[in-house]
Design a protein around this motif. Structure first.
Motif, PDB file in Angstrom:
ATOM      1  N   ASP A 181       0.811  -1.217   0.000  1.00 49.77           N
ATOM      2  CA  ASP A 181       0.000   0.000   0.000  1.00 49.77           C
ATOM      3  C   ASP A 181       0.844   1.266   0.000  1.00 49.77           C
ATOM      4  O   ASP A 181       0.329   2.361  -0.274  1.00 49.77           O
ATOM      5  CB  ASP A 181      -0.927   0.023   1.222  1.00 49.77           C
ATOM      6  N   PHE A 182       2.121   1.147   0.322  1.00 49.92           N
ATOM      7  CA  PHE A 182       3.007   2.306   0.353  1.00 49.92           C
ATOM      8  C   PHE A 182       3.698   2.548  -0.980  1.00 49.92           C
ATOM      9  O   PHE A 182       4.420   3.531  -1.136  1.00 49.92           O
ATOM     10  CB  PHE A 182       4.070   2.135   1.438  1.00 49.92           C
ATOM     11  N   LEU A 183       3.512   1.647  -1.935  1.00 48.17           N
ATOM     12  CA  LEU A 183       4.175   1.761  -3.235  1.00 48.17           C
ATOM     13  C   LEU A 183       3.237   2.418  -4.248  1.00 48.17           C
ATOM     14  O   LEU A 183       2.056   2.077  -4.328  1.00 48.17           O
ATOM     15  CB  LEU A 183       4.600   0.382  -3.754  1.00 48.17           C
ATOM     16  N   GLU A 239       7.496   2.555  -6.510  1.00 56.96           N
ATOM     17  CA  GLU A 239       8.452   3.062  -5.531  1.00 56.96           C
ATOM     18  C   GLU A 239       7.697   3.580  -4.303  1.00 56.96           C
ATOM     19  O   GLU A 239       6.511   3.904  -4.369  1.00 56.96           O
ATOM     20  CB  GLU A 239       9.294   4.188  -6.137  1.00 56.96           C
ATOM     21  N   LEU A 240       8.412   3.663  -3.182  1.00 56.05           N
ATOM     22  CA  LEU A 240       7.838   4.194  -1.955  1.00 56.05           C
ATOM     23  C   LEU A 240       7.366   5.625  -2.196  1.00 56.05           C
ATOM     24  O   LEU A 240       8.116   6.473  -2.681  1.00 56.05           O
ATOM     25  CB  LEU A 240       8.889   4.168  -0.840  1.00 56.05           C
ATOM     26  N   THR A 252      -4.720   5.811  -4.994  1.00 54.00           N
ATOM     27  CA  THR A 252      -3.659   6.706  -4.537  1.00 54.00           C
ATOM     28  C   THR A 252      -2.395   6.488  -5.353  1.00 54.00           C
ATOM     29  O   THR A 252      -2.006   5.338  -5.627  1.00 54.00           O
ATOM     30  CB  THR A 252      -3.370   6.470  -3.035  1.00 54.00           C
ATOM     31  N   TYR A 253      -1.746   7.601  -5.721  1.00 56.40           N
ATOM     32  CA  TYR A 253      -0.517   7.563  -6.511  1.00 56.40           C
ATOM     33  C   TYR A 253       0.478   8.581  -5.956  1.00 56.40           C
ATOM     34  O   TYR A 253       0.097   9.504  -5.224  1.00 56.40           O
ATOM     35  CB  TYR A 253      -0.796   7.910  -7.985  1.00 56.40           C
ATOM     36  N   TRP A 265       6.145   4.517   9.356  1.00 53.32           N
ATOM     37  CA  TRP A 265       6.852   3.288   8.965  1.00 53.32           C
ATOM     38  C   TRP A 265       8.327   3.581   8.671  1.00 53.32           C
ATOM     39  O   TRP A 265       9.214   2.825   9.063  1.00 53.32           O
ATOM     40  CB  TRP A 265       6.169   2.684   7.746  1.00 53.32           C
ATOM     41  N   CYS A 266       8.580   4.685   7.971  1.00 51.21           N
ATOM     42  CA  CYS A 266       9.973   5.058   7.663  1.00 51.21           C
ATOM     43  C   CYS A 266      10.757   5.327   8.950  1.00 51.21           C
ATOM     44  O   CYS A 266      11.918   4.921   9.078  1.00 51.21           O
ATOM     45  CB  CYS A 266      10.003   6.292   6.761  1.00 51.21           C
TER      46      CYS A 266
END
Length: 641
Positions: free
Chosen positions: A262-264, A270-271, A283-284, A325-326
């Motif tokens: 879901d973060f890509l 890519e993140l 979402t993009y 998360w990061c």
């Protein structure tokens, strides 16, 4: 195989064959035939880069291998050249097959595993092409300096592209590639599966580092089902070279962190750093979906549904989750922004939540229907972007860049001046350069450069200089029509405008292809006028640009035709030390392999000034003067000096 081009073998990969293969890839034009597919950008970029191989292969075809002394040496070098051509042929064939596969892929009836597998193949092919260009035996082919420089720029683009693909998690590559495509693809995608089987598959794990992508590829195993040349010997040699440094270090490395799906970004894989929601609810990453829309697409890349509107809404919840998360995994976001904290140069963090809210409010006002509100907002953004790097990060992170680009085309002078200056300020932060390019800013900046107020034109020129610091941007900017507009500013602008234009032109002309554009746009006449201006305020700038142009054949002819040589010799006698140095460098470039220009120098009495320069000039001036005197001696027009 599609296209009817045979697979190159070690003995028949001739330059003519490879040139036809490149032309076949270009003429295939997979992008034009399908405006709505996931890998459109990847295909477009790959075709564009491969098209730049044309001049290289034409020169190799037309001139062939250069002569070498001794039959044994000639045979050996000929064998190496043939091997290199075969390697390039393998890479081009893989690229052609991949383009066919990627253009046929549709996200609505395929799993994410197929997309990741195709993305990995883009990484492999890009890496293979870059490696092939790095092994060109220049000493065996009569390759011009112009084409050699073009090859260097293409290699740099391919290297950066490989690194971009390499940012994807290697464990996901392994998992994706280990799954049978037949199980992942729907009925309409069996063709994709079959085509992918003809592209070499690789799997393996990676270690973190600057050479992340390269090391993944150097450690992979070659597929037995592929017709590609086996990489095992190359890989084994790399392993032996690195055995001392790898040893126990790799065994201590923890498993690679898996980025949540879901973060890509569904487009770049890519993140995401600036996730936005489109009308379909998907979402993009902002920069990628904005570029998708700017290309004329009106459908959602993931669902293929028509977008009811083109509004991009920041996904604050997802961005917060990504930041958390990061932070948890010690992964720094590209901007250094996480959880409302901005990383400082000393490694500490500063809380910027209040600043973020204020800047986001300002950015929203850039789209206001009230002219005065837009003016006030863009003026404040200009002021903030000038003050600090932190502000440049926060403003870009708030999505201001596409909105500022839209304001460049306004008829309001104040809005335009503030917008172009804001973009200039934002471009100082390196990560923002790519965001500005992705927003399609160059055509609008060039328009400001042509027709804006003097202040706007000055700052547009400075922006072009800032953006052109990246090699790939030099090519894009040069092709945009910026050079004639910069030359016009160089001739008719204010003092500051002339200096900004000169700086931008110097940087653009480092790229060989832009030198011809500058000559055709009349830059030599403009520079000669600057050299002979009695005020001497732009002599340094003119000489610096001429020294870059002089390596081009067209520029050399134009410089000589414009009667520039007498002016340069006069500067050898009377100029400042730096002017003498550049004048000597330009004269040396003009006189290499040109007896007519050498004779002209003798007639004008340059030998005395050159001899004096070998004694009292700067170190570089001494080298250039000494080399030029050697050319004169070889021509036997001078006795011992």
């Amino acid at each position: 195989m599609a296209g009817g081009v045979a697979s190159p073998q070690s003995g028949d990969a001739s330059p003519a064959f490879l040139l036809s293969l490149v032309l076949d890839i270009i003429s295939g034009n997979v992008v034009a035939g399908n405006a709505h597919f996931v890998f459109k950008k990847d295909c477009t970029d790959l075709v564009r880069r491969i098209s730049l191989f044309t001049h290289l292969l034409e020169e190799i075809r037309d001139f062939g291998p250069s002569d070498h002394d001794g039959n044994h040496n000639h045979a050996s070098s000929s064998s190496f050249a043939s091997s290199w051509l075969a390697d390039l042929g393998v890479a081009l064939q893989a690229a052609k097959r991949l383009l066919s596969v990627a253009s046929a892929y549709h996200s609505d009836n395929s799993s994410d595993g197929v997309a990741k597998r195709i993305s990995f193949q883009f990484q492999y092919v890009t890496w293979k092409l870059e490696r092939a260009l790095g092994k060109i035996p220049y000493d065996q082919f009569q390759i011009s300096e112009e084409v050699q420089e073009q090859v260097s720029l293409v290699r740099a683009q391919l290297r950066r592209a490989t690194e971009r693909y390499g940012s994807l998690n290697s464990r996901k590559f392994s998992n994706a590639l280990s799954q049978p495509l037949e199980k992942e693809c729907g009925g309409t995608n069996h063709e994709i599966s079959a085509k992918l089987d003809s592209i070499p598959e690789h799997c393996g794990t990676s270690r973190h580092g600057a050479d992340h992508a390269t090391k993944i590829l150097e450690r992979v195993k070659s597929s037995s089902t592929s017709s590609e040349v086996c990489l095992s010997n190359e890989i084994d040699s790399k392993r032996q070279e690195n055995v001392a440094t790898k040893g126990t270090e790799e065994t201590k490395k923890p498993d690679a962190i898996v980025i949540p799906d879901d973060f890509l970004c569904p487009i770049s894989l890519e993140l995401m750093r600036d996730p936005v929601i489109v009308a379909t609810g998907q979402t993009y990453e902002r920069s990628y979906i904005q570029r998708w829309i700017d290309c004329g697409n009106v459908s959602c890349p993931k669902t293929q549904q028509k977008l009811e509107n083109l509004t991009l809404t920041t996904n604050y919840v997802l961005r917060s989750l990504i930041n958390q998360w990061c932070t948890k995994h010690n992964i720094e976001q590209p901007s250094g922004l996480a959880n409302g904290r901005l990383k400082k140069s000393d490694g500490s963090f500063r809380y910027v939540s209040g600043d973020m809210a204020a800047i986001q409010a300002l950015v929203c006002k850039l789209s206001s229907r009230c002219l005065e509100e837009r003016r006030a907002a863009v003026a404040e953004i200009r002021s903030l972007s000038k003050r600090s790097t932190d502000n440049r990060i926060l403003i870009a992170d708030a999505g201001a860049i596409p909105l500022l680009v839209n304001l460049l085309t306004t008829d309001d002078v104040s809005l335009q001046e503030h917008a172009v200056t804001s973009i200039l300020n934002l471009s100082i932060f390196e990560n923002n350069k790519s965001l500005i390019m992705l927003a399609g800013a160059i055509p609008s900046i060039v328009q400001v450069l042509r027709a804006g107020s003097m202040e706007a034109r000055e700052n547009a020129a400075a922006t072009i200089f800032s953006l052109s610091l990246a090699d790939e941007n030099k090519i894009i900017i040069g092709a945009s029509g910026a050079i004639p507009a910069l030359i016009d500013l160089l001739q008719h602008g204010s003092t500051r405008g002339k200096k900004d234009a000169a700086t931008a032109l110097f940087n653009l002309c480092i790229h060989q292809g832009n030198k011809g554009r500058a000559v055709r746009a009349g830059i030599i006449t403009a520079l000669l006028k600057m050299l002979t201006d009695s005020r001497n305020c732009m002599v340094d700038e003119a000489l610096t640009i001429l020294s870059v142009l002089a390596s081009s054949h067209d520029a050399k002819a134009a410089i000589a035709k414009a009667s520039t040589i007498p002016v340069l010799i006069d500067l050898l006698r009377t100029g400042l030390p730096r002017n003498k140095e550049n004048a000597a460098a330009i004269l040396l470039s003009l006189c290499k392999r040109d007896t007519e220009n050498l004779a002209c120098i003798i007639r004008l009495g340059a030998a005395i000034a050159l001899t004096e320069l070998t004694k009292s000039g700067t170190e570089r001036a001494k080298r250039k003067a000494t080399s030029l005197l050697e050319h004169l001696r070889k021509l036997q027009l001078l006795g011992p000096l």
